[in-house]
Design an enzyme around this catalytic site. Sequence first.
Site, PDB file in Angstrom:
ATOM      1  CD  GLU A 127       0.992  -5.907   5.119  1.00  0.00           C
ATOM      2  OE1 GLU A 127       1.830  -6.799   5.398  1.00  0.00           O
ATOM      3  OE2 GLU A 127       0.346  -5.908   4.054  1.00  0.00           O
TER       4      GLU A 127
ATOM      5  CB  ALA B 212      -0.878  -0.021   1.250  1.00  0.00           C
TER       6      ALA B 212
ATOM      7  CD  GLU C 186      -2.814  -7.735   1.945  1.00  0.00           C
ATOM      8  OE1 GLU C 186      -2.507  -6.543   1.732  1.00  0.00           O
ATOM      9  OE2 GLU C 186      -3.477  -8.104   2.927  1.00  0.00           O
TER      10      GLU C 186
ATOM     11  N   GLY D  65       0.418  -5.184   0.529  1.00  0.00           N
ATOM     12  CA  GLY D  65      -0.658  -5.147  -0.464  1.00  0.00           C
ATOM     13  C   GLY D  65      -0.218  -5.720  -1.807  1.00  0.00           C
TER      14      GLY D  65
HETATM   15  N1  3HC Z   1       4.594   3.482   0.147  1.00  0.00           N
HETATM   16  C1  3HC Z   1       5.107   4.682  -0.166  1.00  0.00           C
HETATM   17  N2  3HC Z   1       6.406   4.899  -0.381  1.00  0.00           N
HETATM   18  C2  3HC Z   1       7.219   3.845  -0.274  1.00  0.00           C
HETATM   19  C3  3HC Z   1       6.761   2.568   0.055  1.00  0.00           C
HETATM   20  C4  3HC Z   1       5.372   2.400   0.269  1.00  0.00           C
HETATM   21  N3  3HC Z   1       4.838   1.208   0.567  1.00  0.00           N
HETATM   22  N4  3HC Z   1       7.804   1.728   0.099  1.00  0.00           N
HETATM   23  C5  3HC Z   1       8.873   2.450  -0.209  1.00  0.00           C
HETATM   24  N5  3HC Z   1       8.540   3.728  -0.420  1.00  0.00           N
HETATM   25  C6  3HC Z   1       9.419   4.824  -0.824  1.00  0.00           C
HETATM   26  C7  3HC Z   1      10.449   5.139   0.241  1.00  0.00           C
HETATM   27  O1  3HC Z   1       9.938   6.047   1.186  1.00  0.00           O
HETATM   28  C8  3HC Z   1      11.565   5.733  -0.577  1.00  0.00           C
HETATM   29  O2  3HC Z   1      11.186   7.049  -0.896  1.00  0.00           O
HETATM   30  P1  3HC Z   1      12.295   8.184  -1.041  1.00  0.00           P
HETATM   31  O3  3HC Z   1      13.194   7.715  -2.140  1.00  0.00           O
HETATM   32  O4  3HC Z   1      11.487   9.378  -1.336  1.00  0.00           O
HETATM   33  O5  3HC Z   1      12.984   8.221   0.301  1.00  0.00           O
HETATM   34  C9  3HC Z   1      11.500   4.932  -1.868  1.00  0.00           C
HETATM   35  O6  3HC Z   1      10.190   4.368  -1.910  1.00  0.00           O
HETATM   36  C10 3HC Z   1      12.512   3.807  -1.956  1.00  0.00           C
HETATM   37  O7  3HC Z   1      12.443   3.048  -0.776  1.00  0.00           O
HETATM   38  P2  3HC Z   1      13.751   2.457  -0.086  1.00  0.00           P
HETATM   39  O8  3HC Z   1      14.765   3.517   0.084  1.00  0.00           O
HETATM   40  O9  3HC Z   1      13.289   1.714   1.122  1.00  0.00           O
HETATM   41  O10 3HC Z   1      14.248   1.461  -1.226  1.00  0.00           O
HETATM   42  P3  3HC Z   1      14.873   0.022  -1.124  1.00  0.00           P
HETATM   43  O11 3HC Z   1      15.147  -0.401  -2.499  1.00  0.00           O
HETATM   44  O12 3HC Z   1      15.950   0.013  -0.104  1.00  0.00           O
HETATM   45  O13 3HC Z   1      13.704  -0.902  -0.536  1.00  0.00           O
HETATM   46  C11 3HC Z   1      11.503  -1.813  -0.369  1.00  0.00           C
HETATM   47  C12 3HC Z   1      12.546  -1.140  -1.273  1.00  0.00           C
HETATM   48  C13 3HC Z   1      11.986  -3.196   0.069  1.00  0.00           C
HETATM   49  C14 3HC Z   1      10.231  -1.945  -1.142  1.00  0.00           C
HETATM   50  C15 3HC Z   1      11.304  -0.945   0.897  1.00  0.00           C
HETATM   51  O14 3HC Z   1      11.059   0.377   0.489  1.00  0.00           O
HETATM   52  C16 3HC Z   1      10.174  -1.365   1.786  1.00  0.00           C
HETATM   53  O15 3HC Z   1      10.341  -2.248   2.584  1.00  0.00           O
HETATM   54  N6  3HC Z   1       9.032  -0.693   1.661  1.00  0.00           N
HETATM   55  C17 3HC Z   1       7.906  -0.899   2.515  1.00  0.00           C
HETATM   56  C18 3HC Z   1       7.136  -2.115   2.101  1.00  0.00           C
HETATM   57  C19 3HC Z   1       5.950  -2.297   2.984  1.00  0.00           C
HETATM   58  O16 3HC Z   1       6.005  -2.129   4.182  1.00  0.00           O
HETATM   59  N7  3HC Z   1       4.828  -2.660   2.382  1.00  0.00           N
HETATM   60  C20 3HC Z   1       3.606  -2.850   3.121  1.00  0.00           C
HETATM   61  C21 3HC Z   1       2.858  -1.561   3.121  1.00  0.00           C
HETATM   62  S1  3HC Z   1       1.428  -1.641   4.128  1.00  0.00           S
HETATM   63  C22 3HC Z   1       0.289  -2.474   3.216  1.00  0.00           C
HETATM   64  O17 3HC Z   1       0.563  -2.925   2.143  1.00  0.00           O
HETATM   65  C23 3HC Z   1      -1.095  -2.541   3.831  1.00  0.00           C
HETATM   66  C24 3HC Z   1      -1.977  -3.529   3.129  1.00  0.00           C
HETATM   67  O18 3HC Z   1      -1.903  -4.766   3.756  1.00  0.00           O
HETATM   68  C25 3HC Z   1      -3.422  -3.082   3.161  1.00  0.00           C
END
Ligand code: 3HC
Length: 699
Positions: free
Chosen positions: A124, A62, A104, A101
């Site tokens: 998450e 998400a 998912e 997501g």
């Molecule tokens: N939403 C918005 N922005 C995101 C994001 C997300 N889910 N994931 C990463 N970003 C952004 C980061 O803030 C960063 O932005 P910036 O360059 O402006 O600082 C950019 O993307 C790159 O991120 P990283 O520096 O972390 O890049 P990496 O290549 O090191 O890692 C990644 C990539 C493994 C995808 C890592 O970013 C990560 O772990 N992201 C979070 C993933 C996550 O937690 N997903 C679950 C979200 S909650 C959800 O899905 C709810 C659902 O169940 C309903």
Amino acid sequence: MTTVSREIRGNIAVLTVDNPPVNALSHSVRDGLSKEMAALAADDSVKAIVIACAGRTFIAGADIREFGSAPKEPHLPDVVNQIEAMEKPVVAAIHGTALGGGLEVALGCHYRVAVPSAKIGLPEVKLGILPGAGGTQRLPRIAGPANAIEAILSGRHVNAKEALGWGVLDEITDGDLLEAAVAMAEGAIEKGPRRVGEMKIDGSQFGKEFFDGVRKSIARKTRGYFAPERCIQCVEAAVSMPIEEGLKRERELFYECASNPQSKALQHMFFAERQVSRIPGITKETPRREIKRVGIIGAGTMGGGIAMNFVNVGIPVTILEVQQEALDRGLGVVRKNYERSAAKGKLTADQVEGLMGLFTGTLSYDDLSDCDLIIEAVFETMEIKEKVFTQLDAVAKPGAILASNTSYLDVDKIAACTKRPEDVLGLHFFSPANVMRLLEIVRAEKTADDVLATCVDLAKTIRKVGVVAGVCHGFIGNRMLSPYGREASLAVIEGAKPEEVDKALFDFGMPMGPMTMSDMAGVDIGYLNRKGMGRENYETKAYDWVDRLVEMDRKGLKVGKGIYKYAEGDRTPQPDPEVMKIIEEESAKLGIERKPIPAEDIVERCMMALINEGAKILGEGKAYRASDIDVVYVNGYGYPPYRGGPMHYADTLGLDKVYAKIVEFGETMGPRWWQPAPLLKELAEAGKTFADYDRENAG
Ligand code: 3HC
Ligand code: NAI
């Protein structure tokens, strides 16, 4: 903005999500996927569908930036349900990371193919929430409840091979991903959709006993966290309920998590850790220096651990000591650390030898002449540091970066004893240096931009979170630790027992209380520091009782007694009546009538002290952002991540209240240690938060 595009290949529609940087499920992506599904369902020329992604990764989850604002339709769970309900087979083509997501969505698809380097996961829980678009219901159905619950509670990235074994992936392709996905879609036309939501779980082995076992196994690690228990309840629902009801239960529990302040705090930490490498004046274009060999001076507690960080990523290290015996001892400790990892099955014997082969021990400064970065970790006195840097200046090659691991000393002064202060900075690791994630990067007055940029990048290379700090006594972390420790110690002299102070802060979420921490680090360290400072420069009331203990040779855990006593071979602190007697004597000497202090008052004093010092650091420009301070405290001192660090915690209390409390403390406890930070006053009066300050000042 269009983030989902369609291409037709024969009778297959390929949908490509293109929403840089990580293809997060922003509103436009959800909307695009939903509209495409509706259109393709009605299009007779299309027989099957592929969902793929452009750029570096499959959908990574998400869009965290949208959390907090009112969700816009279509909601993700509905989009996933819509994909799953399609009568035409839908295939997910996964590269990079299918997370949250993203996974998912992939589980809503009927088949999944991935490249070998792909990873899947439901992270998450790390953001204080739970998979809220069917992940807690579909992953147990396809991977089994045991695998699913482990993945959901750890949030870890599962590699493609393991995911194939779990049945989450149907195929791993070494060839072109899109071609493999299209071929899979063609093959599926005949078979039709295979919906994860329709799979049955054999719940016979997953009753109360199983879930209680899971609860017990994570209890220590998840102490204080809100989301993990809700994750477990979701998987319990997956095992015991039909999918529709399970999805409803997941939704309810998702909202419980999302409305809990912990989720905001953890999301704050997520972005804070990504902000730290944004340094004013440093850009992608700023040149970097190449670091091919690192020199370490001093193989004591810190030197060996620091060296391991570089060797672990394949950078060879030359380590220097004054005497062969100290060198052998230091390298012996390093070897023991690696052998311990080998005993746990994390390294093979050959790998241990390979790593040890990257160390070169020496007693001669001349051997440091080929190092690109040299980090000094010798005794903490200016005199010795100056001597070391003078010698370094004589032997280091031009352009070598010269760093000090000093905890408190003035890095400008250290730099000044070289003819190249622009090459000098502080690299302050935390003990144990091979384990703790934090690295304070101390930018001295003359540190060159390329030196700083190189070290900021290097922190990532060695898997640390590097936070830039300015030169001041104790930089960010240790400077804040000092008033925190003072208040804890004052609470003891005013009436609380050491174990009460520790329990109050442990219950707040700290990994251990300050008294236990003092015993672990050695009570004599603070004692020696105070002797060097002079009595006029610290709150003697707080520390005289501690100093008496040190003078009785109660130096802490290492000698079996300090603020607490310890049984032989046991690290459990035990309250000692002898210590209480000394405390009571010291209180009487000071004319203090001892009174019980409620736990919340202890916590409040310690937190206010942290916040006020943090605000001073920020106001003086010794940290770029309040969120950097939070990163320091969470990663270096174990501050509970679910409170978002001390500055975020202050925002949740309200800075007006924090300021008023500090003013009140100044009135009731004396103004000397309770001068409100000017920045705190300014923000409180303007009705602002530290987050506002960050937005307005550092981006
Ligand atoms: N939403 C918005 N922005 C995101 C994001 C997300 N889910 N994931 C990463 N970003 C952004 C980061 O803030 C960063 O932005 P910036 O360059 O402006 O600082 C950019 O993307 C790159 O991120 P990283 O520096 O972390 O890049 P990496 O290549 O090191 O890692 C990644 C990539 C493994 C995808 C890592 O970013 C990560 O772990 N992201 C979070 C993933 C996550 O937690 N997903 C679950 C979200 S909650 C959800 O899905 C709810 C659902 O169940 C309903
Ligand atoms: P230590 O006493 O364990 O090790 C210091 C080592 O330096 C000893 O092995 C000593 O033989 C060697 N040494 C002394 N003078 C030397 C010289 N001139 N040339 C080469 N080697 C020399 O000390 P520790 O704890 O490793 O601390 C080192 C530095 O790291 C200090 O500045 C300390 O403030 C800082 N630090 C310590 C932390 C800790 O928790 N111990 C945490 C963060 C920083």
